[in-house]
Design a protein around this motif. Structure first.
Motif, PDB file in Angstrom:
ATOM      1  N   PRO A 178       0.615  -1.283  -0.230  1.00  0.00           N
ATOM      2  CA  PRO A 178      -0.094  -0.121  -0.239  1.00  0.00           C
ATOM      3  C   PRO A 178       1.247   1.464  -0.369  1.00  0.00           C
ATOM      4  O   PRO A 178       0.305   2.483  -0.678  1.00  0.00           O
ATOM      5  CB  PRO A 178      -1.216  -0.197   1.277  1.00  0.00           C
ATOM      6  CG  PRO A 178      -0.097  -1.227   2.330  1.00  0.00           C
ATOM      7  CD  PRO A 178       0.641  -1.528   0.956  1.00  0.00           C
ATOM      8  N   ALA A 179       2.160   1.035   1.017  1.00  0.00           N
ATOM      9  CA  ALA A 179       2.289   2.366   1.032  1.00  0.00           C
ATOM     10  C   ALA A 179       3.342   3.051  -0.508  1.00  0.00           C
ATOM     11  O   ALA A 179       3.690   3.317  -0.922  1.00  0.00           O
ATOM     12  CB  ALA A 179       4.239   1.934   1.509  1.00  0.00           C
ATOM     13  N   TYR A 180       3.420   1.882  -1.482  1.00  0.00           N
ATOM     14  CA  TYR A 180       3.774   1.817  -2.840  1.00  0.00           C
ATOM     15  C   TYR A 180       3.125   2.109  -3.934  1.00  0.00           C
ATOM     16  O   TYR A 180       3.220   1.818  -5.361  1.00  0.00           O
ATOM     17  CB  TYR A 180       4.798   1.089  -3.552  1.00  0.00           C
ATOM     18  CG  TYR A 180       6.183   0.686  -2.237  1.00  0.00           C
ATOM     19  CD1 TYR A 180       6.808   1.939  -2.776  1.00  0.00           C
ATOM     20  CD2 TYR A 180       5.766   0.256  -1.761  1.00  0.00           C
ATOM     21  CE1 TYR A 180       8.093   1.686  -2.627  1.00  0.00           C
ATOM     22  CE2 TYR A 180       7.187   0.152  -0.981  1.00  0.00           C
ATOM     23  CZ  TYR A 180       8.577   1.141  -0.992  1.00  0.00           C
ATOM     24  OH  TYR A 180       9.676   0.744  -0.468  1.00  0.00           O
ATOM     25  N   THR A 181       1.231   2.745  -3.457  1.00  0.00           N
ATOM     26  CA  THR A 181       0.676   2.416  -4.699  1.00  0.00           C
ATOM     27  C   THR A 181       0.505   3.757  -5.301  1.00  0.00           C
ATOM     28  O   THR A 181       0.132   3.233  -6.835  1.00  0.00           O
ATOM     29  CB  THR A 181      -0.626   2.787  -3.682  1.00  0.00           C
ATOM     30  OG1 THR A 181      -1.192   1.949  -2.727  1.00  0.00           O
ATOM     31  CG2 THR A 181      -2.175   2.861  -4.389  1.00  0.00           C
ATOM     32  N   ASN A 182       1.616   4.737  -5.710  1.00  0.00           N
ATOM     33  CA  ASN A 182       1.314   5.590  -6.742  1.00  0.00           C
ATOM     34  C   ASN A 182       2.558   5.153  -7.363  1.00  0.00           C
ATOM     35  O   ASN A 182       2.356   5.141  -8.601  1.00  0.00           O
ATOM     36  CB  ASN A 182       1.623   6.933  -5.931  1.00  0.00           C
ATOM     37  CG  ASN A 182       0.645   7.654  -5.661  1.00  0.00           C
ATOM     38  OD1 ASN A 182      -0.534   7.447  -6.110  1.00  0.00           O
ATOM     39  ND2 ASN A 182       0.535   8.844  -5.149  1.00  0.00           N
ATOM     40  N   GLN A 183       3.669   4.533  -6.860  1.00  0.00           N
ATOM     41  CA  GLN A 183       4.944   4.148  -7.894  1.00  0.00           C
ATOM     42  C   GLN A 183       3.932   3.361  -8.405  1.00  0.00           C
ATOM     43  O   GLN A 183       4.472   3.116  -9.652  1.00  0.00           O
ATOM     44  CB  GLN A 183       5.582   3.778  -7.230  1.00  0.00           C
ATOM     45  CG  GLN A 183       6.257   5.022  -6.564  1.00  0.00           C
ATOM     46  CD  GLN A 183       5.573   5.329  -4.945  1.00  0.00           C
ATOM     47  OE1 GLN A 183       4.448   5.224  -4.680  1.00  0.00           O
ATOM     48  NE2 GLN A 183       6.657   6.038  -4.070  1.00  0.00           N
ATOM     49  N   ILE A 184       3.375   2.225  -8.385  1.00  0.00           N
ATOM     50  CA  ILE A 184       3.051   1.100  -9.042  1.00  0.00           C
ATOM     51  C   ILE A 184       1.496   1.787 -10.044  1.00  0.00           C
ATOM     52  O   ILE A 184       1.991   1.929 -11.216  1.00  0.00           O
ATOM     53  CB  ILE A 184       2.696  -0.202  -8.404  1.00  0.00           C
ATOM     54  CG1 ILE A 184       3.629  -0.124  -7.482  1.00  0.00           C
ATOM     55  CG2 ILE A 184       1.966  -1.272  -8.980  1.00  0.00           C
ATOM     56  CD1 ILE A 184       2.472  -1.364  -5.949  1.00  0.00           C
ATOM     57  N   ALA A 185       1.100   2.667  -9.824  1.00  0.00           N
ATOM     58  CA  ALA A 185       0.132   3.442 -10.486  1.00  0.00           C
ATOM     59  C   ALA A 185       0.923   3.874 -11.761  1.00  0.00           C
ATOM     60  O   ALA A 185       0.108   3.819 -12.486  1.00  0.00           O
ATOM     61  CB  ALA A 185      -0.636   4.598 -10.366  1.00  0.00           C
ATOM     62  N   VAL A 186       2.105   4.941 -11.046  1.00  0.00           N
ATOM     63  CA  VAL A 186       3.346   5.167 -12.340  1.00  0.00           C
ATOM     64  C   VAL A 186       3.429   4.106 -13.080  1.00  0.00           C
ATOM     65  O   VAL A 186       3.957   4.255 -14.652  1.00  0.00           O
ATOM     66  CB  VAL A 186       4.021   5.833 -11.437  1.00  0.00           C
ATOM     67  CG1 VAL A 186       4.606   6.476 -12.704  1.00  0.00           C
ATOM     68  CG2 VAL A 186       3.447   7.177 -11.060  1.00  0.00           C
ATOM     69  N   LEU A 187       3.611   2.847 -12.992  1.00  0.00           N
ATOM     70  CA  LEU A 187       4.517   1.767 -13.434  1.00  0.00           C
ATOM     71  C   LEU A 187       3.141   1.386 -14.930  1.00  0.00           C
ATOM     72  O   LEU A 187       3.623   1.295 -14.981  1.00  0.00           O
ATOM     73  CB  LEU A 187       4.665   1.202 -12.240  1.00  0.00           C
ATOM     74  CG  LEU A 187       4.834  -0.654 -13.520  1.00  0.00           C
ATOM     75  CD1 LEU A 187       6.398  -0.790 -13.753  1.00  0.00           C
ATOM     76  CD2 LEU A 187       5.187  -1.984 -12.156  1.00  0.00           C
ATOM     77  N   TRP A 188       1.815   1.252 -14.097  1.00  0.00           N
ATOM     78  CA  TRP A 188       0.477   1.037 -15.286  1.00  0.00           C
ATOM     79  C   TRP A 188       1.010   1.990 -16.419  1.00  0.00           C
ATOM     80  O   TRP A 188       0.880   1.657 -17.303  1.00  0.00           O
ATOM     81  CB  TRP A 188      -0.232   0.687 -14.341  1.00  0.00           C
ATOM     82  CG  TRP A 188      -0.921  -0.535 -13.961  1.00  0.00           C
ATOM     83  CD1 TRP A 188      -0.716  -0.656 -12.186  1.00  0.00           C
ATOM     84  CD2 TRP A 188      -0.821  -1.732 -13.992  1.00  0.00           C
ATOM     85  NE1 TRP A 188      -0.453  -1.775 -12.174  1.00  0.00           N
ATOM     86  CE2 TRP A 188      -0.392  -2.708 -13.429  1.00  0.00           C
ATOM     87  CE3 TRP A 188       0.041  -2.045 -15.062  1.00  0.00           C
ATOM     88  CZ2 TRP A 188      -0.020  -3.753 -12.702  1.00  0.00           C
ATOM     89  CZ3 TRP A 188       0.005  -3.738 -15.566  1.00  0.00           C
ATOM     90  CH2 TRP A 188      -0.240  -4.666 -14.481  1.00  0.00           C
ATOM     91  N   LEU A 189       1.169   3.340 -15.860  1.00  0.00           N
ATOM     92  CA  LEU A 189       1.332   4.538 -16.776  1.00  0.00           C
ATOM     93  C   LEU A 189       2.498   4.175 -18.090  1.00  0.00           C
ATOM     94  O   LEU A 189       1.780   4.386 -18.607  1.00  0.00           O
ATOM     95  CB  LEU A 189       1.525   6.189 -15.561  1.00  0.00           C
ATOM     96  CG  LEU A 189       1.576   7.220 -16.676  1.00  0.00           C
ATOM     97  CD1 LEU A 189       0.697   7.123 -17.198  1.00  0.00           C
ATOM     98  CD2 LEU A 189       1.534   8.403 -15.879  1.00  0.00           C
ATOM     99  N   MET A 190       3.735   4.370 -17.121  1.00  0.00           N
ATOM    100  CA  MET A 190       4.257   3.793 -17.876  1.00  0.00           C
ATOM    101  C   MET A 190       4.362   3.072 -18.962  1.00  0.00           C
ATOM    102  O   MET A 190       4.803   2.859 -20.242  1.00  0.00           O
ATOM    103  CB  MET A 190       5.949   3.396 -16.963  1.00  0.00           C
ATOM    104  CG  MET A 190       6.177   4.386 -16.345  1.00  0.00           C
ATOM    105  SD  MET A 190       6.250   5.728 -17.087  1.00  0.00           S
ATOM    106  CE  MET A 190       6.310   7.079 -15.814  1.00  0.00           C
TER     107      MET A 190
END
Lengths: 356, 248
Positions: free
Chosen positions: A26-38
């Motif tokens: 959960p602490a990396y939700t934004n980072q993983i979201a950015v991964l999907w964006l990439m």
């Protein structure tokens, strides 16, 4: 080749990873979201650069266009956009939950449509160019677009736009945008898999292999190129709309920066496999911290070694751009969530932390 | 001649100060095989490129089935049914032979949504039939780029047939091909002409090949038309002999 459809187990695994990731980390939700964006970036770039052999450095233009279109629609449905973005505004504007989600829904749709319209319009210019000239021309479109918007007062000019605030708890907001980006990546993946299984896939591969030959055989090359460009733009516009709301603040010049980085997240050889987009993006986007510099050098060498001649020059260009990113010299970019651990200087780390 | 399917009248094409073609006139009769010969640098390929739209001509007229085509683009001319093959073989190297064939279907009536169609079984059947015709059926799933040069020539020829052209312009079809395969190629070209009714205009340096196939031959030298006539007339023409031996 990319003709076969995805195996159901692969689809299931992707769904599982996509749903489980924010729950497990959960602490990396934004980072993983950015991964999907990439991944969306990589897949849409692949339509042009990988499948068709047209190295576009201007895809970010549509991403930015989507962001701004969505913002204007979201705000414009309920308030005067010029007043909202004015630096002299003293009133505090709050969007109700209904206003926010209605505006957001319309904004996302409008973003995709506007990006597609802009793609059709710009295609008349950029597809008069080929090879490195096309790359330079598309880069020009992106940079010119950013500069024009950055001097347009009505949309906030260089001050950017503070997006309407999400009406919910921060964690809810993270999950909301995470799943939107994940869903978008998943839809784009399935859509492109279908697209490449039709005659369209074969035609753009033919253009990549020998465009002159394709023309001599009577293929409507311009039609295929324009359509590929428009499809990529449509999804990038939607991605921009979602991401603009996710980060809460949009600025034209910051958005325009990561133009060359699109290709960085793509298979270096143009072979255009989906695994390359998903795994390659994960490996390269900076979610693997600390060793980014090393990974980058390794990737750079591999890219230049394995790339087709047409790609080599671009691959050589990429590390320079990414190095600036890793060092945190560029702050407030869409990449900044990934930069903290990779930043090599203390100042750069502080900058990255601030923006994250 | 009324049955001329291609008619060139006083075609001139220059590149800066170099005149590649000067007042060239020729006509290609429908349903026949016509040859175009000449020493290296005589302007044969330039003339081909002008006919199919790669090089816009400076002056003159190019008519295909009575229609002026000198102002049309490459794709538009191709979609009229006037197709060419290249001196250096051009195929889609990263695609399979079968895919090379599938993408070579005629695009004359293709609408926007045809881009997203799947290949019909009859298209695949025809592609396989033509690959069989040129002897590449067994290699249909191989990457086209992995074929030998001679096989790529055959594949390019099959791709052209797949496009159902009215006229086929072949630029040195036997160049670089193993001499043992040349007879097979001649046979296939003749069969394509006879069975599919395709008119051909062929550039060829191999005199045995062109004399064997063409009913009429044009000879270019220094960008100008030197001679025209039946193969036996050309063989006996002293100007042609001099041009090839360097006396011109």
């Amino acid at each position: 080749m990319t003709r076969t459809s995805l195996h159901p187990i692969t689809i299931g695994l992707l769904l599982l990873v996509g749903v489980a990731a924010p729950l497990l980390f959960p602490a990396y939700t934004n980072q993983i979201a950015v991964l999907w964006l990439m991944i969306v970036f990589a897949m849409t770039w692949d339509t042009l650069g990988g499948q068709m052999g047209y190295n576009s450095l201007g895809n970010i233009f549509f991403f930015g266009a989507g962001m701004y279109t969505c913002a204007v629609v979201q705000i414009g449905l309920y308030y005067d956009v010029g007043m909202y973005t004015s630096g002299a505004r003293t009133t505090h504007i709050v969007f109700t939950t209904a206003q926010y989600f209605t505006g957001f829904a319309f904004g996302v749709v409008a973003a995709g449509i506007m990006a597609a319209i802009l793609a059709v319009a710009t295609s008349w210019v950029v597809f008069g160019l080929r090879g490195p000239y096309f790359a330079i021309g598309t880069l020009g479109v992106a940079v010119a677009g950013a500069e024009l918007v950055a001097s347009w007062q009505w949309v906030g000019a260089a001050s950017g736009i503070s997006m309407p605030v999400f009406p919910g708890a921060p964690q809810t907001q993270k999950l909301f945008f995470y799943f939107l980006l994940f869903a978008l990546a998943f839809v784009v993946l399935l859509f492109l898999r279908w697209l490449y299984s039709t005659n369209f896939g074969m035609a753009i591969n033919a253009i990549r292999d020998d465009e002159e030959k394709a023309e001599a055989m009577g293929l409507y090359t311009r039609r295929y190129k324009r359509t590929a460009w428009t499809i990529a733009a449509f999804f990038l516009g939607i991605a921009g709309a979602i991401f603009g709301n996710m980060i809460g603040f949009i600025d034209a010049r910051d958005i325009a920066f990561p133009t060359t980085t699109f290709q960085y997240f793509h298979d270096s050889d143009g072979a255009a496999r989906w695994q390359g987009h998903v795994l390659g993006t994960g490996g390269r986007c900076g979610c693997l911290p600390r060793h980014q510099g090393g990974d980058l050098d390794l990737f750079s060498r591999l890219a230049v070694r394995d790339a087709r001649p047409a790609h080599r020059d671009y691959c050589r260009l990429l590390p320079a751009g990414h190095r600036r990113l890793v060092d945190g010299e560029i702050s407030g970019t869409v990449w900044s969530p990934c930069c903290i651990d990779g930043a090599r200087s203390a100042v750069a780390r502080d900058q990255a932390r601030t923006t994250c | 001649m009324n049955d001329a399917i291609i008619e060139l009248t006083n075609v001139t094409k220059s590149f800066g100060g170099v005149v590649a073609n000067r007042n060239v006139s020729l006509s290609v009769p429908r349903g026949r095989i016509t040859g175009l010969i000449g020493p290296n640098g005589s302007g044969k390929t330039t003339l081909f490129n002008s006919i199919v739209g790669y090089h816009p001509i400076d002056s003159g007229s190019i008519r295909f089935e009575g229609q002026e085509i000198s102002q049309l683009r490459v794709q538009e001319i191709a979609r009229l049914g006037l197709l060419r093959t290249f001196q250096t073989t051009r195929i889609y190297g990263k695609m399979s032979c079968l895919q090379n064939m599938q993408i070579s279907i005629p695009h004359r009536k293709a609408g926007f949504f045809d881009m997203f169609a799947y290949d019909r079984p009859d298209v695949i059947e025809r592609a396989e039939h033509l690959l069989s015709f040129v002897g590449l059926y067994e290699k249909r799933f191989l990457r086209a780029g992995s074929l030998s040069f001679g096989q790529q020539k055959l594949l390019e020829f099959a791709m052209a047939l797949m496009n159902e052209p009215t006229v086929l312009l072949l630029d040195e079809p036997t160049a670089g091909i193993n001499p043992t395969l040349i007879n097979g190629l001649i046979d296939r070209l003749k069969r394509a002409n006879a069975e599919f009714g395709i008119t051909m205009l062929i550039i060829e340096h191999n005199m045995r090949v062109i004399m064997n196939m063409a009913s009429k031959i044009y000879c270019l030298a220094h960008g100008e038309m030197l001679a025209a006539g039946a193969p036996e007339e050309i063989q006996g023409n002293q100007n042609v002999v001099d041009a090839y031996l360097g006396a011109h």
